[in-house]
Design a protein around this motif. Structure first.
Motif, PDB file in Angstrom:
ATOM      1  N   GLU A   1       3.023  -6.538   4.329  1.00  0.00           N
ATOM      2  CA  GLU A   1       3.757  -7.402   3.387  1.00  0.00           C
ATOM      3  C   GLU A   1       2.810  -8.000   2.349  1.00  0.00           C
ATOM      4  O   GLU A   1       3.185  -8.143   1.176  1.00  0.00           O
ATOM      5  CB  GLU A   1       4.468  -8.523   4.163  1.00  0.00           C
ATOM      6  N   SER A   2       1.606  -8.344   2.771  1.00  0.00           N
ATOM      7  CA  SER A   2       0.671  -8.959   1.802  1.00  0.00           C
ATOM      8  C   SER A   2       0.376  -7.993   0.661  1.00  0.00           C
ATOM      9  O   SER A   2       0.071  -8.424  -0.460  1.00  0.00           O
ATOM     10  CB  SER A   2      -0.625  -9.385   2.509  1.00  0.00           C
ATOM     11  N   GLU A   3       0.496  -6.707   0.934  1.00  0.00           N
ATOM     12  CA  GLU A   3       0.290  -5.704  -0.113  1.00  0.00           C
ATOM     13  C   GLU A   3       1.565  -5.523  -0.947  1.00  0.00           C
ATOM     14  O   GLU A   3       1.513  -5.497  -2.180  1.00  0.00           O
ATOM     15  CB  GLU A   3      -0.114  -4.369   0.525  1.00  0.00           C
ATOM     16  N   HIS A   4       2.701  -5.411  -0.272  1.00  0.00           N
ATOM     17  CA  HIS A   4       3.957  -5.157  -0.998  1.00  0.00           C
ATOM     18  C   HIS A   4       4.403  -6.352  -1.840  1.00  0.00           C
ATOM     19  O   HIS A   4       5.057  -6.176  -2.869  1.00  0.00           O
ATOM     20  CB  HIS A   4       5.061  -4.754  -0.014  1.00  0.00           C
ATOM     21  N   VAL A   5       4.035  -7.540  -1.410  1.00  0.00           N
ATOM     22  CA  VAL A   5       4.355  -8.726  -2.217  1.00  0.00           C
ATOM     23  C   VAL A   5       3.533  -8.712  -3.504  1.00  0.00           C
ATOM     24  O   VAL A   5       3.964  -9.239  -4.533  1.00  0.00           O
ATOM     25  CB  VAL A   5       4.064 -10.004  -1.383  1.00  0.00           C
ATOM     26  N   GLY A   6       2.365  -8.093  -3.421  1.00  0.00           N
ATOM     27  CA  GLY A   6       1.522  -8.015  -4.610  1.00  0.00           C
ATOM     28  C   GLY A   6       0.270  -8.871  -4.517  1.00  0.00           C
ATOM     29  O   GLY A   6      -0.480  -9.000  -5.482  1.00  0.00           O
ATOM     30  N   PHE A   7       0.018  -9.441  -3.347  1.00  0.00           N
ATOM     31  CA  PHE A   7      -1.202 -10.251  -3.203  1.00  0.00           C
ATOM     32  C   PHE A   7      -2.441  -9.358  -3.211  1.00  0.00           C
ATOM     33  O   PHE A   7      -3.491  -9.737  -3.718  1.00  0.00           O
ATOM     34  CB  PHE A   7      -1.160 -11.057  -1.903  1.00  0.00           C
ATOM     35  N   PHE A   8      -2.311  -8.183  -2.622  1.00  0.00           N
ATOM     36  CA  PHE A   8      -3.425  -7.232  -2.573  1.00  0.00           C
ATOM     37  C   PHE A   8      -2.862  -5.851  -2.887  1.00  0.00           C
ATOM     38  O   PHE A   8      -1.681  -5.594  -2.637  1.00  0.00           O
ATOM     39  CB  PHE A   8      -4.074  -7.217  -1.181  1.00  0.00           C
ATOM     40  N   SER A   9      -3.702  -4.976  -3.407  1.00  0.00           N
ATOM     41  CA  SER A   9      -3.190  -3.641  -3.710  1.00  0.00           C
ATOM     42  C   SER A   9      -2.975  -2.868  -2.408  1.00  0.00           C
ATOM     43  O   SER A   9      -3.542  -3.212  -1.353  1.00  0.00           O
ATOM     44  CB  SER A   9      -4.135  -2.902  -4.657  1.00  0.00           C
ATOM     45  N   LYS A  10      -2.176  -1.819  -2.491  1.00  0.00           N
ATOM     46  CA  LYS A  10      -1.786  -1.051  -1.307  1.00  0.00           C
ATOM     47  C   LYS A  10      -3.040  -0.530  -0.597  1.00  0.00           C
ATOM     48  O   LYS A  10      -3.911   0.098  -1.219  1.00  0.00           O
ATOM     49  CB  LYS A  10      -0.870   0.097  -1.727  1.00  0.00           C
ATOM     50  N   GLY A  11      -3.088  -0.794   0.686  1.00  0.00           N
ATOM     51  CA  GLY A  11      -4.230  -0.335   1.473  1.00  0.00           C
ATOM     52  C   GLY A  11      -5.394  -1.309   1.500  1.00  0.00           C
ATOM     53  O   GLY A  11      -6.402  -1.052   2.157  1.00  0.00           O
TER      54      GLY A  11
END
Lengths: 230, 394
Positions: B301-311
């Motif tokens: 979720e932290s990636e999909h929310v946009g806090f971090f890039s995918k992976g």
């Protein structure tokens, strides 16, 4: 004490090899020493059991009352062939388990009383007493029952115990059996512990069995502390 | 739409609460929120209750009607909102719409669930009723099973390891120790749950590769917020925290129908909607509450929310960026992993935590200088998701 009569009242005892102590690393990273205690430890153990007599949750009251009677009976020579293992973390008593031998082939598991919860302490100690019965005392099976649904899940379901006819000596409930075969099938999954216990840990555990205060025991079992912020 | 302010928040500790009924818990949390708002003699127009399965867990329906009576709030409107584990978030959204639209001025939103009334396997089964009856449930699929398969794929695609999962559990249980409302109050270690040769006995496999400490506990609990207009809020004596952004998106019912099952599309879209509405970007957020029902979900979720890039979520976690003292603290409350997950309560409890954080009332777990917060409430297995942005007004 009139020993002329006392010798008739005291049940005979089997000679048994001792349980070798072990150390279990818990999920907290703390080390729990599991070791056998003798009769002389009973008065201090009873201090820890007593507060549980009034805890209805998870049948602690019934388990506590029965453990109290079993330990007291053992202490005063009125229970036959009982053994008791305890768990200690930094000296603090966190759990008690006991079993009674019925014959050289069969043990009867009595109780598992976890004072600290949420760390599988009850499960680890239960596994330890099964280890003692099967591996060190050479029993073919251990008869088991449970007073609480948690116990039922932990023992009957996790070990896939076999139902037996007859009555368990704890209240006449249906007995279930942990056979030698079932024990070894589940051992890697459920029985933890390393030996030998490092001398400094063992020495610390043996120096004193520390019993939490009554309030602390209630809090550990009921999680009562946070009620204050309601 | 009118601005909507969270004027009061309240909770009760999440734990096993044998002595309280579901309505007792909802009432206690609701009362705490009303008391916090210092409403005076103002009346509440409507009550929304987020609850997933009171009929199956507690043999009680119409809990919103029961709650208004218990709290003496008649003739306020009352409805129960059900959206699986996102029931709380959906209740918040409905309350928000009631005030934003001008239809209501003061709304009480309460989320709660009493799950420990049934045994663990039954609770798992009740939650599994969300899955597709013919395509999933009939084959024995549970939420841990779906999460396990998702985790395996995520590990293979993005290099997430067992250590990363354990880091989420350890961090969130550390945070839970600072939260008196958290169900789990226990510090755990990497050795105790993963690296010790016998750690598998402490943390057995639940749904491969997920282990016991990768899963949230089954909890009882309730949380509540009182929301109102900016105009009324200014007359109350509480700091002003607005619900600045709301998003909701859905995805396929079954996981197998998604072209890339590791793409949490509804998380991505709902978050984008919430950020757009608030006029903020992920980098503007100072504190977040994500839906870590399973440890992998916090990372994904932290990636999909946009806090971090995918992976890159696992790396950010390993670098300490998501700790309370990190660049972007995630789940300072302990998250679902430690605070607990009484399913209907979670979405509301996340908002409660954000309001405490944005007001500076979060005690030992206070995130420094937080003025923008984000929460994500994950329904189903990502097939109905709600996102919120909260802002502390000057």
């Amino acid at each position: 004490m009139d020993m002329d009569i006392e010798i008739y009242l005291r049940p005979p005892e089997l000679e048994t090899p001792p349980y070798p102590p072990k150390v279990i690393t818990l999920s907290t990273g703390k080390k729990m020493i599991v070791r056998q205690v003798d009769r002389e430890a009973v008065p201090i153990l009873l201090q820890a059991v007593k507060p549980t007599l009034e805890i209805e949750r998870d049948y602690y009251d019934i388990v506590g009352a029965r453990v109290y009677a079993e330990l007291l009976g053992w202490y005063r020579y009125r229970v036959r062939d009982e053994f008791c293992l305890i768990g200690q973390i930094d000296g603090l008593l966190v759990g008690i388990v006991n079993t009674r031998s019925y014959s050289p082939q069969v043990d009867i598991s009595l109780h598992t009383l976890a004072i600290e919860r949420g760390l599988r302490i009850g499960a680890h100690l239960f596994a330890a007493k099964m280890e003692y019965s099967i591996e060190y005392l050479g029993r073919e099976e251990v008869l088991i029952t449970a007073e609480s649904p948690i116990g039922f899940r932990r023992w009957m379901i996790e070990y896939e115990l076999e139902m037996r006819d007859g009555q368990h000596e704890l209240g006449g409930a249906t007995p279930y059996a942990l056979t030698r075969e079932l024990y070894f099938r589940n051992k890697d999954r459920l029985v933890a512990g390393e030996r030998p216990v490092p001398p400094e840990l063992m020495e610390f555990a043996e120096r004193e069995i520390i019993v939490a205060s009554e309030d602390d025991i209630l809090e550990k079992i009921l999680g009562a502390k946070r009620r204050e912020i309601r | 739409m009118r601005p909507v302010v969270v004027a009061g928040v309240g909770m009760i500790p999440f734990e096993r609460r044998d002595e309280d009924s579901l309505v007792d818990m909802l009432a206690m949390a609701g009362w705490n929120a009303m008391e916090d708002a210092q409403l005076g003699d103002r009346s509440i127009d409507a009550v929304y209750v987020g609850n997933m399965a009171s009929g199956l867990f507690n043999h009680q329906e119409s809990v919103a009607s029961a709650l208004v009576d218990r709290l003496g709030l008649m003739p306020a409107a009352a409805e129960r909102i059900e959206n699986g584990p996102a029931s709380g978030g959906s209740a918040v959204k409905n309350g928000f719409l009631g005030v934003a639209s001008g239809f209501y001025d003061i709304v009480l939103v309460v989320g709660g669930e009493k799950m420990r009334e049934v045994i663990g396997p039954k609770a798992t089964d009740v939650v599994a009723c969300m899955t597709h009856p013919q395509a999933e449930y009939i084959y024995g699929v549970t939420l841990p099973a779906l999460a396990g398969m998702f985790t395996r794929l995520y590990m293979e695609k993005y290099g997430v390891t067992h250590e990363h999962l354990a880091m989420v559990a350890i961090k969130n249980q550390e945070n839970g120790l600072l939260n008196p409302y958290a169900h789990i109050q226990m510090k755990i270690t990497m050795e105790g749950i993963l690296t010790h040769p016998q750690a598998h006995i402490n943390s057995p496999i639940v749904a491969d590769p997920l282990r016991l400490y990768d899963c949230c506990p089954v909890s009882d609990g309730a949380a509540a917020i009182l929301i109102t207009t900016e105009e009324i809020a200014q007359k109350l004596k509480r700091p002003i925290v607005t619900i600045a952004g709301v998003g909701q998106a859905t995805d396929t019912h079954t996981l197998q129908e998604r072209s890339d099952p590791t793409d949490l599309r509804a998380v991505r879209i709902s978050s984008q909607q919430a950020f757009k509405m608030a006029g903020l970007k992920p980098k503007d957020i100072h504190v977040a509450e994500l839906h870590d029902a399973f440890t992998i979900l916090e990372i994904a979720e932290s990636e999909h929310v946009g806090f971090f890039s995918k992976g890159k979520g696992a790396k950010a976690l390993a670098d300490g960026e998501t700790r309370i003292d990190g660049k972007l603290p995630i789940n300072p409350s302990g998250g679902l992993k430690a605070r607990g997950h009484p399913v209907g309560a979670t979405g509301v409890a996340q908002i409660v935590e954000l309001v405490w954080q944005l007001r500076g009332e979060a005690g030992e777990r206070q995130v420094k200088d937080a003025s923008n917060g984000f929460s994500l409430n994950f329904g189903g297995f990502g097939n109905n998701v709600l996102a919120f942005v909260l802002r502390r007004e000057a």
